[in-house]
Design an enzyme around this catalytic site. Structure first.
Site, short mmCIF file in Angstrom:
data_model
loop_
_atom_site.label_atom_id
_atom_site.label_comp_id
_atom_site.label_asym_id
_atom_site.label_seq_id
_atom_site.Cartn_x
_atom_site.Cartn_y
_atom_site.Cartn_z
N GLU A 67 0.90 -1.37 0.05
CA GLU A 67 0.06 -0.10 0.00
C GLU A 67 1.05 1.13 -0.06
OE1 GLU A 67 -3.43 2.32 0.24
OE2 GLU A 67 -3.15 0.40 -0.19
N CYS A 106 -5.56 6.04 5.04
CA CYS A 106 -5.21 4.73 4.30
C CYS A 106 -6.85 3.96 3.88
CB CYS A 106 -4.59 3.58 5.28
SG CYS A 106 -4.18 1.99 4.49
N CYS A 141 -6.18 -0.21 6.43
CA CYS A 141 -6.52 -0.49 7.89
C CYS A 141 -7.11 1.00 8.44
CB CYS A 141 -4.88 -0.41 8.72
SG CYS A 141 -3.70 0.45 7.95
N HIS A 166 -7.39 3.36 12.23
CA HIS A 166 -6.93 4.71 12.29
C HIS A 166 -8.27 5.36 13.17
CE1 HIS A 166 -3.22 5.05 10.56
NE2 HIS A 166 -3.64 4.29 9.71
N ARG A 177 -0.40 -3.94 11.22
CA ARG A 177 1.23 -3.90 11.08
C ARG A 177 1.74 -3.49 12.17
NH1 ARG A 177 -2.23 -2.91 7.25
NH2 ARG A 177 -1.80 -3.77 5.01
N SER A 184 4.28 1.73 9.89
CA SER A 184 5.06 1.85 8.84
C SER A 184 6.03 3.00 8.95
CB SER A 184 4.37 1.79 7.48
OG SER A 184 3.75 0.49 7.27
N CYS A 233 2.68 -0.40 4.63
CA CYS A 233 1.62 0.35 4.49
C CYS A 233 2.26 1.72 4.19
CB CYS A 233 0.33 0.21 5.41
SG CYS A 233 -1.18 1.22 4.99
N CYS A 252 -0.16 4.89 5.02
CA CYS A 252 -0.55 5.25 6.42
C CYS A 252 0.69 6.18 6.88
CB CYS A 252 -0.32 4.09 7.29
SG CYS A 252 -1.90 3.11 7.02
#
Length: 582
Positions: free
Chosen positions: A10, A58, A61, A65, A489, A512, A556, A559
């Protein structure tokens, strides 16, 4: 070597690596080539609205968030949610975990282990026997075991190869010597890959039952949840449970056996100490320091006081003899090597700034543009815990839980290692990171069965409370709060400062960001970069090993970042009237 873009993730990620005469990576840099401005967008907003915008960080996910943002505001105004709301939030997040982990393994990561073209040479009868074997290792029945089913999949692949239209399987490094599976094992992987396309669709429905929709759920609000009718309706709870049961059948009968199979066949890499930074674990082990904020409350004693499914803690430098407590005050972000202006010292998220300062790449004589690795080279900031870099994610959660002696995690990790006949240090590798995600998926699928039964029992007893009433106008208007928990993640934190009832400052430090961030102020190396150093590349023209290790983190980057003009110019301004009826 330059790998840009890293695909099957992503967002946008670039990796630069230096290899020696033996094709061993001796240095590496991770760079996001996108900018995120969500923190700036949220300034001046009503804090109760932040979750709906923060989830747009994102498209994967999203619900995580959303919930973390809501929890930050609840922390700021000292709001405790009811039991039903806790259970519903756990189920929404749990559904996200199992869906996300399954999609990651099969559709983003599996082709780093599975050679699709090799599957055309498999014997379908031997493949069926192989599937039974690995399901037996996992202690379950195989999800697919009929010779005819494997033959049908093989016929499709053979047809694609002959016609030269591999489609989603095109442009792979098929035949690379660092593919280790047999043709039969590759055929199992391809068959499960295709089946997982159907299974993940059903998994996504679980989040929508209580969340309203997927991927952007809508039922979480400051104070609780809004899905009262779904809790009251036994048919909705029964549907969730049935979808979960079917999902668990695939997790236990396909996903786990495939990870056992890959783990065994790639065990040599997972235990190759010569390919590590610190001589512990194997290829891809990296910095060996792990952090978990903890998540999934198991009781109603308060957000940061409850027993957690995933305990909070730190394990440092590969020392599995002890774990340390996490102190949120020790979390900072540095921009020495990030494309932002800074104050000159790492900033705590409550006081964090997001001011773009893009300095570009450096064009060299060979005609290529390279990262200015001694200067700024990424849109991702560099998070630090007490001045140290740490890895976050499923591996961190399993390592922290195992070291802290958590009964559930110790049981699931111990069972996996025993069945695979592997030492615990094998987790400190690319293969181990992938295995940890599978272990966590099985654990999550099982615990969700307990949660859905608990929700049904609580609703049947007459408790239908889903929201804690509060008067926003009467609470302190100058306050701050944080939502620290986990995402699929890894460790995810949202920090909000409120002044005069509006957001004064907002910062999100995402998994990330922790893993993909550039060097720290004193050269501290991050998780991605550290995991690549020591990795052996079979063919520099085919960076399979780089992609495999990076994919094991499930990047990701969206993110961690979002979009801006490269010259720093404002692209557009939008004014929204919140009183407008749509």
């Amino acid at each position: 070597m330059i790998v840009d873009p890293i695909t099957r993730i992503e967002g946008h990620l670039r990796i630069e690596a230096v290899i020696d005469e033996n094709n061993k990576i001796v240095d590496a840099w991770s760079s996001s080539t996108m900018f995120r401005g969500i923190e700036t967008i949220l300034k001046g907003r009503d804090p109760r609205d932040c979750g709906l915008m923060a989830m747009r960080i994102c498209g994967v996910c999203t619900g995580t968030h959303y919930q973390r943002s809501i929890e930050a505001v609840e922390d700021a105004f000292d709001i405790t949610i009811p039991k039903n709301a806790r259970l519903v939030r756990n189920l929404i997040q749990g559904a996200l975990y199992v869906h996300d982990h399954l999609v990651h393994f099969y559709h983003l990561h599996a082709l780093d282990f599975v050679d699709v073209v090799s599957a055309t040479k498999a014997d379908p009868a031997a493949t069926a026997a192989e599937a039974v074997k690995w399901a037996g290792v996992a202690g379950h029945k195989p999800y697919i075991s009929a010779e005819a089913d494997f033959k049908a999949v093989q016929d499709r692949i053979v047809k694609f190869v002959k016609e030269g239209r591999l489609g989603i399987f095109g442009n792979g490094y098929w035949g690379n010597p660092h593919y280790k599976l047999t043709p039969e094992q590759n055929l199992i992987g391809v068959a499960h890959y295709l089946k997982a396309l159907d299974v993940q669709r059903e998994m996504a429905k679980m989040q929508a039952i209580f969340g309203g929709k997927n991927p952007h759920p809508q039922s979480i609000v400051v104070g609780g949840v809004t899905c009262v009718q779904d809790i009251q309706n036994p048919a909705r709870i029964a549907l969730f449970k049935q979808l979960l049961k079917e999902s668990n059948e695939f997790i236990k009968g396909a996903y786990l056996p495939d990870v056992y199979m890959a783990g065994t066949m790639y065990a040599e890499e997972a235990t190759d100490k010569d390919a590590t930074l610190k001589g512990v674990g194997g290829t891809g082990g990296g910095i060996l320091s792990y952090m978990s904020y903890g998540d999934f409350r198991l009781d109603d004693t308060g957000f940061y006081n409850s027993e957690m499914l995933f305990p909070s803690g730190l394990v440092l430098d590969g020392d599995i003899s002890k774990a340390f407590d996490v102190d949120p005050n020790k979390i900072t972000e540095d921009v020495t090597h990030s494309w932002y202006e800074g104050t000159g010292a790492p900033e705590h998220p409550y006081d964090g700034t997001t001011i773009p300062k893009y300095t570009g790449l450096e064009k060299k004589e060979d005609g290529y543009s390279y990262l200015k690795t001694d200067e700024k080279y990424s849109w991702i900031k560099s998070p630090l815990y007490d001045g140290k870099k740490v890895e976050v994610g499923p591996l961190a959660r399993m390592v922290v839980g195992y070291v802290k002696g958590d009964k559930r995690i110790t049981k699931y990790v111990g069972n996996f290692l025993k069945r695979a006949n592997l030492p615990v240090t094998v987790l400190f590798s690319t293969v181990g990171r992938t295995a940890a995600r599978a272990i966590e998926t099985e654990l999550m699928g099982d615990i969700m069965m307990e949660w859905v039964d608990e929700l049904a029992k609580n609703a049947a007893s007459g408790d239908l409370s889903t929201w804690t009433e509060f008067d926003f106008d009467k609470v302190s208007v100058d306050t701050k709060g944080m939502g620290l928990a986990e995402a699929p993640r890894g460790a995810l934190g949202h920090w909000v400062k409120v002044k005069n009832g509006k957001v004064e400052n907002y910062q999100a430090v995402v998994p990330s960001t922790w893993n993909a961030g550039p060097r720290g102020p004193n050269g501290e190396i991050g998780a991605y970069e550290g995991a690549l150093i020591g990795t052996k590349v079979a063919n520099p023209e085919e960076p399979l090993e780089i992609i495999r290790t990076i994919h094991s983190f499930d990047p990701c980057i969206a993110c961690a970042v979002h979009v801006v003009d490269t010259k720093g110019k404002e692209l557009a301004v939008y004014k929204v009237d919140p009183t407008c009826a749509f």
